[in-house]
Design a protein around this motif. Structure first.
Motif, mmCIF file in Angstrom:
data_model
loop_
_atom_site.group_PDB
_atom_site.id
_atom_site.type_symbol
_atom_site.label_atom_id
_atom_site.label_comp_id
_atom_site.label_asym_id
_atom_site.label_seq_id
_atom_site.Cartn_x
_atom_site.Cartn_y
_atom_site.Cartn_z
ATOM 1 N N GLU A 72 14.627 35.037 -31.315
ATOM 2 C CA GLU A 72 15.496 36.115 -30.821
ATOM 3 C C GLU A 72 15.264 37.410 -31.595
ATOM 4 O OE1 GLU A 72 19.184 33.420 -29.131
ATOM 5 O OE2 GLU A 72 19.248 34.100 -31.225
ATOM 6 N N TYR A 84 16.272 34.450 -13.960
ATOM 7 C CA TYR A 84 15.736 33.633 -15.044
ATOM 8 C C TYR A 84 14.220 33.553 -14.937
ATOM 9 C CZ TYR A 84 20.574 32.039 -15.229
ATOM 10 O OH TYR A 84 21.938 31.988 -15.306
ATOM 11 N N THR A 119 5.589 35.215 -25.580
ATOM 12 C CA THR A 119 5.674 33.768 -25.806
ATOM 13 C C THR A 119 4.389 33.244 -26.441
ATOM 14 O OG1 THR A 119 7.176 33.575 -23.925
ATOM 15 C CG2 THR A 119 6.167 31.551 -24.714
ATOM 16 N N LEU A 137 12.014 38.885 -30.392
ATOM 17 C CA LEU A 137 12.179 39.437 -29.052
ATOM 18 C C LEU A 137 12.881 40.786 -29.100
ATOM 19 C CD1 LEU A 137 11.821 39.030 -25.999
ATOM 20 C CD2 LEU A 137 14.099 38.026 -25.987
ATOM 21 N N GLU A 189 19.549 36.676 -22.969
ATOM 22 C CA GLU A 189 19.683 35.416 -23.706
ATOM 23 C C GLU A 189 18.404 34.606 -23.563
ATOM 24 O OE1 GLU A 189 22.848 31.659 -23.720
ATOM 25 O OE2 GLU A 189 23.093 33.273 -22.277
ATOM 26 N N ILE A 190 18.135 33.790 -24.579
ATOM 27 C CA ILE A 190 17.026 32.834 -24.512
ATOM 28 C C ILE A 190 17.638 31.441 -24.493
ATOM 29 C CG2 ILE A 190 14.978 31.894 -25.636
ATOM 30 C CD1 ILE A 190 14.574 34.557 -27.015
ATOM 31 N N VAL A 217 16.308 41.144 -21.291
ATOM 32 C CA VAL A 217 16.567 39.753 -21.680
ATOM 33 C C VAL A 217 17.927 39.735 -22.380
ATOM 34 C CG1 VAL A 217 15.813 37.792 -23.048
ATOM 35 C CG2 VAL A 217 14.111 39.236 -21.915
ATOM 36 N N LEU A 242 6.480 39.168 -21.120
ATOM 37 C CA LEU A 242 7.170 37.965 -21.608
ATOM 38 C C LEU A 242 6.180 36.848 -21.929
ATOM 39 C CD1 LEU A 242 10.380 37.646 -19.410
ATOM 40 C CD2 LEU A 242 10.250 37.995 -21.875
ATOM 41 N N THR A 290 13.478 29.753 -21.592
ATOM 42 C CA THR A 290 13.992 30.408 -20.395
ATOM 43 C C THR A 290 14.647 31.700 -20.829
ATOM 44 O OG1 THR A 290 14.315 28.350 -19.191
ATOM 45 C CG2 THR A 290 15.597 30.240 -18.456
ATOM 46 N N PHE A 291 14.179 32.779 -20.246
ATOM 47 C CA PHE A 291 14.713 34.100 -20.553
ATOM 48 C C PHE A 291 15.706 34.467 -19.449
ATOM 49 C CE2 PHE A 291 10.479 33.792 -22.339
ATOM 50 C CZ PHE A 291 10.676 34.218 -23.640
ATOM 51 N N LYS A 292 16.940 34.663 -19.832
ATOM 52 C CA LYS A 292 17.961 35.095 -18.874
ATOM 53 C C LYS A 292 17.874 36.618 -18.789
ATOM 54 C CE LYS A 292 22.884 34.781 -17.858
ATOM 55 N NZ LYS A 292 24.176 34.235 -18.309
#
Length: 167
Positions: free
Chosen positions: A72, A89, A131, A75, A164-165, A162, A127, A154-156
């Protein structure tokens, strides 16, 4: 009456004699990632080809140095932004080999109702590159043998960012 009995008795035997070669078109485990020479880095190697696929949930906790919090932080420094109308997502699934190296990345995109959606290609590539740049994956062992395992992030996405992860 005897003849009907013999026919009813022999009928299943006759049909059971027909043999077809069973072909398994399904992977060993649901979600197995098959090597795709067009998509996958030829330098990435699984340590061995195993009939059983280990998953991220086979281990205690998140298998990354510094855990999810570290990802996080990285990111946040990346400052990735897409179209403000983008919500949903993006899941990136991959293999971590016995050396902690990653490869065989696959991307799935969904809207907030989990229906297939296509996000901006530039954002997806950012993304995916993010990753792929994560190099703190912890190698795992099972019964003293170093193994490969599947991992995903999973990236919300909320309003093009983004939020949340997951997991």
């Amino acid at each position: 009456m005897k003849h009907i009995f013999y026919i009813l008795f022999l009928l299943p035997i006759l049909f059971s004699c027909q043999s077809e070669k069973a072909v398994n078109v399904y992977p060993n485990q649901v979600g197995d990632i098959e090597l795709d020479e067009k998509l996958d880095d030829s330098n990435f190697k699984k340590c061995f080809v195993d009939p059983f696929s280990f998953q991220y949930y086979n281990f205690d906790g998140f298998q990354y140095k510094g855990e999810k919090l570290e990802i996080e932080k990285k990111l946040e420094r990346s400052n990735l932004i897409s179209d403000k109308n983008s919500t949903g997502y993006i899941t990136i699934r991959f293999v971590v080999n016995c050396e902690g190296k990653t490869g065989m990345f696959r991307v799935q995109q969904m809207d907030e109702n989990y229906k297939e959606k296509v996000f901006d290609k530039k954002f997806i590539n950012q993304l995916l590159d993010f990753t792929k740049s994560l190099n703190g994956w912890i190698p795992q062992e099972y019964l003293g043998i170093k193994i490969n395992y599947y991992q995903y992030l999973t990236f919300k996405i909320k309003d093009g960012k983004v939020s949340e992860i997951l997991p």
